[in-house]
Design a protein around this motif. Structure first.
Motif, PDB file in Angstrom:
ATOM      1  N   ALA A  66       0.829  -1.206   0.000  1.00  0.00           N
ATOM      2  CA  ALA A  66       0.000   0.000   0.000  1.00  0.00           C
ATOM      3  C   ALA A  66       0.861   1.253   0.000  1.00  0.00           C
ATOM      4  CB  ALA A  66      -0.933  -0.004   1.210  1.00  0.00           C
ATOM      5  N   GLY A  67       1.955   1.232   0.761  1.00  0.00           N
ATOM      6  CA  GLY A  67       2.862   2.380   0.785  1.00  0.00           C
ATOM      7  C   GLY A  67       3.549   2.604  -0.542  1.00  0.00           C
ATOM      8  N   LEU A  68       3.998   1.525  -1.176  1.00  0.00           N
ATOM      9  CA  LEU A  68       4.671   1.659  -2.475  1.00  0.00           C
ATOM     10  C   LEU A  68       3.688   2.103  -3.552  1.00  0.00           C
ATOM     11  CD1 LEU A  68       7.544   1.225  -3.653  1.00  0.00           C
ATOM     12  CD2 LEU A  68       6.718  -0.969  -4.531  1.00  0.00           C
ATOM     13  N   ALA A  69       2.459   1.594  -3.500  1.00  0.00           N
ATOM     14  CA  ALA A  69       1.421   2.017  -4.447  1.00  0.00           C
ATOM     15  C   ALA A  69       1.156   3.508  -4.322  1.00  0.00           C
ATOM     16  CB  ALA A  69       0.139   1.227  -4.203  1.00  0.00           C
ATOM     17  N   GLN A  70       1.049   3.972  -3.090  1.00  0.00           N
ATOM     18  CA  GLN A  70       0.804   5.393  -2.838  1.00  0.00           C
ATOM     19  C   GLN A  70       1.937   6.234  -3.408  1.00  0.00           C
ATOM     20  OE1 GLN A  70      -2.081   6.048  -1.184  1.00  0.00           O
ATOM     21  NE2 GLN A  70      -1.830   8.209  -1.662  1.00  0.00           N
ATOM     22  N   ASN A  71       3.164   5.785  -3.195  1.00  0.00           N
ATOM     23  CA  ASN A  71       4.337   6.519  -3.657  1.00  0.00           C
ATOM     24  C   ASN A  71       4.398   6.551  -5.186  1.00  0.00           C
ATOM     25  OD1 ASN A  71       7.923   6.196  -3.426  1.00  0.00           O
ATOM     26  ND2 ASN A  71       6.709   8.030  -3.115  1.00  0.00           N
ATOM     27  N   PHE A  72       4.107   5.412  -5.820  1.00  0.00           N
ATOM     28  CA  PHE A  72       4.110   5.366  -7.286  1.00  0.00           C
ATOM     29  C   PHE A  72       3.087   6.337  -7.851  1.00  0.00           C
ATOM     30  CE2 PHE A  72       2.404   3.772 -11.301  1.00  0.00           C
ATOM     31  CZ  PHE A  72       3.566   3.716 -12.065  1.00  0.00           C
ATOM     32  N   ALA A  73       1.883   6.330  -7.272  1.00  0.00           N
ATOM     33  CA  ALA A  73       0.823   7.218  -7.764  1.00  0.00           C
ATOM     34  C   ALA A  73       1.210   8.678  -7.607  1.00  0.00           C
ATOM     35  CB  ALA A  73      -0.473   6.924  -7.017  1.00  0.00           C
ATOM     36  N   ALA A  74       1.808   9.029  -6.481  1.00  0.00           N
ATOM     37  CA  ALA A  74       2.178  10.420  -6.223  1.00  0.00           C
ATOM     38  C   ALA A  74       3.265  10.891  -7.179  1.00  0.00           C
ATOM     39  CB  ALA A  74       2.633  10.573  -4.779  1.00  0.00           C
ATOM     40  N   VAL A  75       4.322  10.092  -7.332  1.00  0.00           N
ATOM     41  CA  VAL A  75       5.419  10.492  -8.219  1.00  0.00           C
ATOM     42  C   VAL A  75       4.944  10.543  -9.665  1.00  0.00           C
ATOM     43  CG1 VAL A  75       7.725   9.894  -9.050  1.00  0.00           C
ATOM     44  CG2 VAL A  75       7.163   9.614  -6.624  1.00  0.00           C
ATOM     45  N   LYS A  76       4.109   9.584 -10.053  1.00  0.00           N
ATOM     46  CA  LYS A  76       3.554   9.588 -11.411  1.00  0.00           C
ATOM     47  C   LYS A  76       2.793  10.880 -11.676  1.00  0.00           C
ATOM     48  CE  LYS A  76       0.417   7.035 -14.470  1.00  0.00           C
ATOM     49  NZ  LYS A  76      -0.574   5.942 -14.541  1.00  0.00           N
ATOM     50  N   SER A  77       1.980  11.302 -10.719  1.00  0.00           N
ATOM     51  CA  SER A  77       1.234  12.551 -10.879  1.00  0.00           C
ATOM     52  C   SER A  77       2.174  13.744 -10.975  1.00  0.00           C
ATOM     53  CB  SER A  77       0.273  12.753  -9.706  1.00  0.00           C
ATOM     54  OG  SER A  77      -0.769  11.812  -9.742  1.00  0.00           O
ATOM     55  N   LEU A  78       3.177  13.772 -10.130  1.00  0.00           N
ATOM     56  CA  LEU A  78       4.101  14.905 -10.101  1.00  0.00           C
ATOM     57  C   LEU A  78       4.824  15.103 -11.428  1.00  0.00           C
ATOM     58  CD1 LEU A  78       5.641  14.484  -6.545  1.00  0.00           C
ATOM     59  CD2 LEU A  78       4.330  16.444  -7.355  1.00  0.00           C
ATOM     60  N   ILE A  79       5.199  14.010 -12.093  1.00  0.00           N
ATOM     61  CA  ILE A  79       5.990  14.140 -13.321  1.00  0.00           C
ATOM     62  C   ILE A  79       5.127  14.212 -14.575  1.00  0.00           C
ATOM     63  CG2 ILE A  79       7.963  12.974 -12.268  1.00  0.00           C
ATOM     64  CD1 ILE A  79       7.216  10.496 -14.008  1.00  0.00           C
ATOM     65  N   THR A  80       3.789  14.106 -14.399  1.00  0.00           N
ATOM     66  CA  THR A  80       2.900  14.186 -15.572  1.00  0.00           C
ATOM     67  C   THR A  80       1.940  15.368 -15.424  1.00  0.00           C
ATOM     68  OG1 THR A  80       1.468  12.507 -14.547  1.00  0.00           O
ATOM     69  CG2 THR A  80       3.078  11.728 -16.164  1.00  0.00           C
ATOM     70  N   THR A  81       0.800  15.153 -14.799  1.00  0.00           N
ATOM     71  CA  THR A  81      -0.236  16.193 -14.728  1.00  0.00           C
ATOM     72  C   THR A  81      -0.023  17.172 -13.588  1.00  0.00           C
ATOM     73  OG1 THR A  81      -1.633  14.795 -13.336  1.00  0.00           O
ATOM     74  CG2 THR A  81      -1.950  14.642 -15.721  1.00  0.00           C
ATOM     75  N   GLY A  82       0.833  16.822 -12.621  1.00  0.00           N
ATOM     76  CA  GLY A  82       0.952  17.629 -11.409  1.00  0.00           C
ATOM     77  C   GLY A  82       0.028  17.075 -10.340  1.00  0.00           C
ATOM     78  N   ILE A  83       0.393  17.265  -9.105  1.00  0.00           N
ATOM     79  CA  ILE A  83      -0.322  16.643  -7.995  1.00  0.00           C
ATOM     80  C   ILE A  83      -1.685  17.272  -7.755  1.00  0.00           C
ATOM     81  CG2 ILE A  83       0.507  18.080  -6.065  1.00  0.00           C
ATOM     82  CD1 ILE A  83       0.561  14.245  -6.035  1.00  0.00           C
ATOM     83  N   GLN A  84      -1.821  18.570  -8.047  1.00  0.00           N
ATOM     84  CA  GLN A  84      -3.040  19.268  -7.668  1.00  0.00           C
ATOM     85  C   GLN A  84      -4.260  18.855  -8.475  1.00  0.00           C
ATOM     86  OE1 GLN A  84      -2.456  20.154  -4.592  1.00  0.00           O
ATOM     87  NE2 GLN A  84      -3.707  21.965  -4.911  1.00  0.00           N
ATOM     88  N   GLN A  85      -4.063  18.509  -9.749  1.00  0.00           N
ATOM     89  CA  GLN A  85      -5.221  18.186 -10.575  1.00  0.00           C
ATOM     90  C   GLN A  85      -6.020  17.035  -9.983  1.00  0.00           C
ATOM     91  OE1 GLN A  85      -4.702  17.950 -14.889  1.00  0.00           O
ATOM     92  NE2 GLN A  85      -6.069  16.198 -14.977  1.00  0.00           N
ATOM     93  N   GLY A  86      -5.346  15.931  -9.709  1.00  0.00           N
ATOM     94  CA  GLY A  86      -6.047  14.790  -9.137  1.00  0.00           C
ATOM     95  C   GLY A  86      -6.453  15.029  -7.694  1.00  0.00           C
ATOM     96  N   HIS A  87      -5.580  15.673  -6.930  1.00  0.00           N
ATOM     97  CA  HIS A  87      -5.864  15.890  -5.512  1.00  0.00           C
ATOM     98  C   HIS A  87      -7.073  16.801  -5.332  1.00  0.00           C
ATOM     99  CE1 HIS A  87      -4.979  16.287  -1.238  1.00  0.00           C
ATOM    100  NE2 HIS A  87      -5.184  17.590  -1.376  1.00  0.00           N
ATOM    101  N   MET A  88      -7.133  17.874  -6.095  1.00  0.00           N
ATOM    102  CA  MET A  88      -8.225  18.821  -5.928  1.00  0.00           C
ATOM    103  C   MET A  88      -9.547  18.254  -6.448  1.00  0.00           C
ATOM    104  SD  MET A  88      -7.021  21.152  -4.140  1.00  0.00           S
ATOM    105  CE  MET A  88      -8.384  22.320  -4.154  1.00  0.00           C
TER     106      MET A  88
END
Length: 439
Positions: free
Chosen positions: A372-394
């Motif tokens: 679960a921790g590694l999945a969370q980390n993969f999703a976060a880094v993937k967002s950061l290097i593509t769409t940015g974290i805010q789009q999905g988070h917001m």
């Protein structure tokens, strides 16, 4: 005579819940009478069920409720899991579930427990000769095992018990020593087991010194004895991998994705500021599962962050490499948990969580939590290097904003539809709802 400070109280713990609430109302919530009614609502209707929660912590006046969600589609060591998660952060479960789905058809998460040793310490001061004491280390261990036989008997029947004893000294603090004792607690977290043994041994340590070192002019001064929440040998590895081409998206080619991803990981390995936020994302996933299963998320947080600094500098817990056309992403992390005893047996939802997970052993649960921790980390880094974290988070935060501005069900449905392809911000959502109300 010292004058009493207003609103302090004696015997608060002995008051009934009703009297505790009345005291709060009179002294701290007199301007907010509705808050007392809200506290009363957050109490279970069934008094017998409520007793379970009232006995968990001191001075209970209500229950603090957090969402209990499920992240499906995890494949761990070729077995499917739906992982219960307790969290107040809206994007955590969505991110974990999204990453699980992505890796589901790419081999899933491969995990192994590297070791499951837990530790306890007896801290003492002594003015004798270190070399002499060190030469008696194995005898001290046997004495410990003999003294604690009645406490370890049941654990030993399950394959656990006391494993080893280290003698440590610290040059920066002359005369200070510690016995660092290794334990196997099988499927229990083992805090009470370890602490009981340590205290039993500490009570007898002076007599043992006198027996083994009769010529010594100094007897040990016991400072304290307690388990350590740093468990670097209670370690689990979680890993995912796939061909580079399978990471292609509409934003990046597989090669570009891997290059950007590995650079993001490298930054977290060398920069403490980034590593702190990076590891916090890992713990978003880990803590949520730890809480859902009734384990101690504070202990696991402390151990993980200490492990991240084990080389003298705080850095990323996760790592990445590109090799022979494949992408590898993994994490080694200490996770000391139990599946029997404590809240795992007491809290009804913790008990159900373990049922959902197939009644795992402690080592199985370590692997599930790490995934679960590694999945969370993969999703976060993937967002950061593509769409940015805010789009999905917001997008996930939209409902929280709507709750904050007290939108109706109809307004909420309209807002969800309207912001489906738009940037979400508090001001944008508030202005949209105001515009609806003014029509």
């Amino acid at each position: 005579m010292t004058q009493a400070i207003p609103h302090t109280v004696q015997g608060f713990s002995k008051m009934s819940k009703e009297k505790k609430l009345k005291w709060l109302e009179n002294h701290f919530l007199s301007e907010y009478p509705e808050s007392i009614e809200i506290l009363k609502k957050y109490t279970l209707a069934d008094a017998n069920d409520q007793i379970i929660y009232d006995r968990i912590a001191e001075n209970p006046v209500a229950n603090y409720t957090l969402p209990y969600g499920i992240a499906p589609n995890f494949v761990i060591n070729d077995k499917a899991y739906a992982i219960p998660m307790v969290t107040e952060e809206s994007s955590v479960i969505a991110a974990a579930a999204g990453a699980a789905k992505f890796w589901m058809n790419r081999g899933g998460f491969q995990c192994k427990v590297i070791d499951s040793v837990k530790l306890g310490q007896i801290h003492f001061y002594w003015n004798g000769d270190y070399e002499t004491l060190f030469s008696l280390k194995s005898i001290f261990l046997e004495k410990l095992k003999t003294l604690s036989k009645s406490l370890t008997e049941n654990m030993e029947k399950r394959g656990g018990g006391i494993l080893d004893l280290e003698l440590k000294r610290f040059p920066e603090e002359p005369g200070y020593y510690q016995f660092l004792i290794h334990f196997n607690t099988c499927n229990s977290m083992g805090a009470n087991f370890i602490n009981s043994i340590l205290e039993n041994y500490a009570q007898n340590l002076k007599d043992i010194f006198l027996d083994l070192l009769p010529q010594s002019t100094s007897s040990p001064e016991i400072v304290m004895s307690i388990l350590s929440n740093y468990t670097p040998d209670c370690l689990v590895r979680a890993e995912v991998s796939c061909p580079i081409d399978e990471l292609q998206s509409k934003h990046l080619s597989g090669k570009e994705f891997c290059e950007k991803f590995s650079r993001a990981i490298k930054i977290a390995e060398i920069d403490t500021y980034r590593a702190t936020t990076h590891n916090k994302g890992i713990m978003n996933g880990i803590d949520a599962v730890v809480m859902a299963t009734g384990n101690d998320f504070r202990a696991i947080e402390a151990s993980a962050h200490a492990y991240a600094a084990k080389e003298g500098k705080y850095q990323s817990l996760s790592h990445c490499r590109i090799e022979d056309g494949h992408f590898y992403f993994w994490m080694d992390i200490p996770i000391a948990v139990g599946t029997v005893g404590g809240l795992t047996n007491i809290h009804p939802l913790a008990h159900i969580s373990l049922q959902i997970l197939g009644q795992p052993s402690a080592e199985n649960l370590m692997q599930i939590i790490a995934s679960a921790g590694l999945a969370q980390n993969f999703a976060a880094v993937k967002s950061l290097i593509t769409t940015g974290i805010q789009q999905g988070h917001m997008k996930m935060h939209l409902l929280n904003i709507l709750n904050h501005i007290k939108s109706s069900n109809e307004e909420t449905q309209q807002a969800v539809a309207y912001f489906k392809d738009k940037v979400v911000s508090f001001s944008a959502v508030r202005n949209y709802i105001l515009a609806i109300r003014n029509d």
